[in-house]
Scaffold this motif. Structure first.
Motif, mmCIF file in Angstrom:
data_model
loop_
_atom_site.group_PDB
_atom_site.id
_atom_site.type_symbol
_atom_site.label_atom_id
_atom_site.label_comp_id
_atom_site.label_asym_id
_atom_site.label_seq_id
_atom_site.Cartn_x
_atom_site.Cartn_y
_atom_site.Cartn_z
ATOM 1 N N ALA A 175 -13.052 11.775 -2.540
ATOM 2 C CA ALA A 175 -12.539 10.599 -1.830
ATOM 3 C C ALA A 175 -11.058 10.749 -1.504
ATOM 4 C CB ALA A 175 -12.775 9.340 -2.659
ATOM 5 N N LEU A 232 -12.253 5.488 -1.011
ATOM 6 C CA LEU A 232 -11.252 5.876 -2.011
ATOM 7 C C LEU A 232 -11.041 4.751 -3.026
ATOM 8 C CD1 LEU A 232 -9.076 7.632 -3.233
ATOM 9 C CD2 LEU A 232 -7.538 6.957 -1.392
ATOM 10 N N ALA A 233 -10.904 3.524 -2.528
ATOM 11 C CA ALA A 233 -10.694 2.382 -3.427
ATOM 12 C C ALA A 233 -11.860 2.245 -4.399
ATOM 13 C CB ALA A 233 -10.517 1.109 -2.614
ATOM 14 N N PRO A 292 -4.256 12.334 4.513
ATOM 15 C CA PRO A 292 -3.765 13.474 5.286
ATOM 16 C C PRO A 292 -2.940 14.406 4.408
ATOM 17 C CG PRO A 292 -2.549 11.483 5.860
ATOM 18 C CD PRO A 292 -3.671 11.067 4.963
ATOM 19 N N MET A 300 0.314 8.345 5.148
ATOM 20 C CA MET A 300 -1.033 8.091 4.632
ATOM 21 C C MET A 300 -1.486 6.681 4.966
ATOM 22 S SD MET A 300 -0.739 9.855 0.881
ATOM 23 C CE MET A 300 -0.976 11.641 0.689
ATOM 24 N N CYS A 349 2.108 6.445 -6.478
ATOM 25 C CA CYS A 349 1.701 6.838 -7.837
ATOM 26 C C CYS A 349 1.050 8.212 -7.808
ATOM 27 C CB CYS A 349 0.756 5.809 -8.445
ATOM 28 S SG CYS A 349 -0.903 5.865 -7.746
ATOM 29 N N LEU A 350 0.661 8.694 -6.630
ATOM 30 C CA LEU A 350 0.042 10.021 -6.535
ATOM 31 C C LEU A 350 1.108 11.102 -6.677
ATOM 32 C CD1 LEU A 350 -2.304 9.293 -3.508
ATOM 33 C CD2 LEU A 350 -2.949 9.452 -5.901
ATOM 34 N N PRO A 351 0.813 12.153 -7.445
ATOM 35 C CA PRO A 351 1.828 13.196 -7.616
ATOM 36 C C PRO A 351 2.107 13.899 -6.289
ATOM 37 C CG PRO A 351 -0.279 13.883 -8.544
ATOM 38 C CD PRO A 351 -0.424 12.451 -8.173
ATOM 39 N N GLY A 352 3.389 14.125 -6.009
ATOM 40 C CA GLY A 352 3.770 14.841 -4.791
ATOM 41 C C GLY A 352 3.831 13.959 -3.558
ATOM 42 N N VAL A 353 3.669 12.651 -3.723
ATOM 43 C CA VAL A 353 3.719 11.755 -2.561
ATOM 44 C C VAL A 353 5.013 10.935 -2.598
ATOM 45 C CG1 VAL A 353 2.609 9.808 -1.402
ATOM 46 C CG2 VAL A 353 1.215 11.635 -2.368
ATOM 47 N N GLN A 401 3.958 6.616 3.799
ATOM 48 C CA GLN A 401 3.913 5.897 5.076
ATOM 49 C C GLN A 401 2.876 6.535 6.002
ATOM 50 O OE1 GLN A 401 7.825 5.322 6.911
ATOM 51 N NE2 GLN A 401 6.844 5.442 8.892
ATOM 52 N N ALA A 450 2.081 1.658 -3.410
ATOM 53 C CA ALA A 450 1.006 2.024 -4.350
ATOM 54 C C ALA A 450 0.635 3.500 -4.237
ATOM 55 C CB ALA A 450 -0.217 1.148 -4.107
ATOM 56 N N LEU A 451 0.703 4.044 -3.024
ATOM 57 C CA LEU A 451 0.332 5.450 -2.825
ATOM 58 C C LEU A 451 1.288 6.397 -3.531
ATOM 59 C CD1 LEU A 451 -0.759 5.277 0.896
ATOM 60 C CD2 LEU A 451 -2.145 6.240 -0.926
ATOM 61 N N LEU A 464 -11.930 5.075 -6.969
ATOM 62 C CA LEU A 464 -10.913 4.865 -7.992
ATOM 63 C C LEU A 464 -11.405 3.873 -9.043
ATOM 64 C CD1 LEU A 464 -7.688 4.651 -5.801
ATOM 65 C CD2 LEU A 464 -8.002 6.209 -7.721
ATOM 66 N N LEU A 522 0.837 -1.201 0.000
ATOM 67 C CA LEU A 522 0.000 0.000 0.000
ATOM 68 C C LEU A 522 0.876 1.257 0.000
ATOM 69 C CD1 LEU A 522 -2.626 1.509 0.101
ATOM 70 C CD2 LEU A 522 -2.813 1.002 2.540
ATOM 71 N N MET A 523 1.940 1.226 0.815
ATOM 72 C CA MET A 523 2.857 2.380 0.844
ATOM 73 C C MET A 523 3.420 2.643 -0.546
ATOM 74 S SD MET A 523 5.096 2.037 4.314
ATOM 75 C CE MET A 523 4.295 1.540 5.832
ATOM 76 N N LEU A 551 -3.447 1.081 -6.834
ATOM 77 C CA LEU A 551 -3.737 1.718 -5.551
ATOM 78 C C LEU A 551 -5.064 1.212 -4.989
ATOM 79 C CD1 LEU A 551 -3.314 3.724 -3.302
ATOM 80 C CD2 LEU A 551 -4.087 5.555 -4.825
ATOM 81 N N SER A 577 -4.567 -2.313 -3.761
ATOM 82 C CA SER A 577 -3.745 -2.359 -2.549
ATOM 83 C C SER A 577 -4.533 -1.903 -1.335
ATOM 84 C CB SER A 577 -2.514 -1.480 -2.700
ATOM 85 O OG SER A 577 -1.739 -1.894 -3.792
ATOM 86 N N LEU A 578 -5.372 -0.890 -1.538
ATOM 87 C CA LEU A 578 -6.210 -0.407 -0.436
ATOM 88 C C LEU A 578 -7.148 -1.511 0.023
ATOM 89 C CD1 LEU A 578 -7.141 3.166 -1.708
ATOM 90 C CD2 LEU A 578 -6.104 2.666 0.498
#
Lengths: 198, 198
Positions: free
Chosen positions: B13, A43-44, B18, A28, A16-20, A26, A13-14, A47, A10-11, B43, B46-47
């Motif tokens: 979503a 969220l899942a 955070p 999140m 893929c978000l821009p700026g993460v 971790q 996979a997250l 998506l 999951l860490m 993502l 994974s979620l």
């Protein structure tokens, strides 16, 4: 150490978000699993729903559910004014901020031969058909001021010229409320060259 | 305007993450749908996998797949030293950064009577059982230096005292590499009062 399979997946996979980056991912991950499992599930599901439902408008190529986006489907929009932008986010921004009542064409990119992005990738064939139909009276170029954005604007202006259509470019200059002292040189030069009678 | 149902739902979503406000959520949405649909699918999956598989370790209450976390399941860890932390993220941080070879207990919160968080919500009953078993020789308190964190530390130190167990608290002081000039007053006071022979 709680970094088991599903956690570290999951860490990862997250990211893929821009700026993460790794630290945010971790944070999140722990936040979602500790405090907001309902939000995580939502969220899942959002998506998956978005991936399934959202495609490109067959007329303007913006992101939309269904065949036509809300703007193209709206009979009240002025089809003689066509604003060309690079991304759906820009359609959204222009539609929210300006009083523009025309329609859009979204390139979903910009000409960049080195990256293999030519007129076909931007679906400029669709744009050409539209210009050839004679409906459009003005093309408003709202591509970005990068080298590729300028090249794309130039290419489209040539298409428009061949069809005898007026082409305009949105104004570049000092941002509203900005102070001259802090504006970069290129912007200031644009602003100076684009001065108007007062 | 492309703000259709599934799009705006996804933007909404994403705000459960955070540090993600409306602007970032919009940027993430367009990025995922335009450029990284594979990442978005990964993502979502994974979620769902994490939500399904990850629960709390029955011994230390950290996040883990299965009944026991990797630390509690490891026979090589020293069960006489028990470090009490507020969150699984802290287990992770301590385990990565320090040479600590003992075990953990995760409160998943801190005592906060006004918010309805008492000893039961933190599962201090589990901690008490463990202290009563006689296995633990030292409790290392690593709760945060907030009012609630300090109150929680105090409460646990009382439990330890009743069981005749030594209690220590991690050192608070000037961060390694930090400059005194820029350190806040409370930290400096902690650092000064906690001075050691040189």
């Amino acid at each position: 150490m709680p970094k088991t399979g599903a956690l570290s997946q999951l860490m990862q996979a997250l990211r893929c978000l821009p700026g993460v980056g790794p630290k945010s991912a971790q944070r999140m991950t722990f936040h979602l699993l500790q405090r907001d499992r309902r939000g995580a599930r939502n969220l899942a599901e959002s998506l998956l729903a978005a991936l399934e439902k959202i495609g490109h408008c067959i007329q303007c190529r913006t992101l939309t559910e269904g065949e036509l986006c809300r703007i193209c489907a709206n009979p009240g929009r002025d089809r003689t004014q066509l604003c060309v932008v690079e991304t759906p986010a820009e359609v959204y921004a222009i539609d929210q901020a300006t009083g523009f009542k025309g329609v859009f064409f979204v390139l979903n990119g910009r000409l960049s031969p080195l990256d293999g992005i030519g007129p076909n990738e931007l679906r400029l064939d669709l744009l050409e058909q539209r210009l050839a139909s004679g409906e459009v009276k003005e093309i408003i170029l709202a591509t970005n001021t990068t080298v590729e954005g300028e090249a794309t604007a130039h290419y489209i202006s040539e298409l428009a010229r061949q069809n005898g259509i007026r082409t305009t470019r949105i104004a570049y200059g000092v941002p509203f409320g900005g102070e001259l002292e802090y504006v970069d040189g290129a912007t200031l030069a644009h602003s100076f060259n684009g001065r108007k009678d007062y």
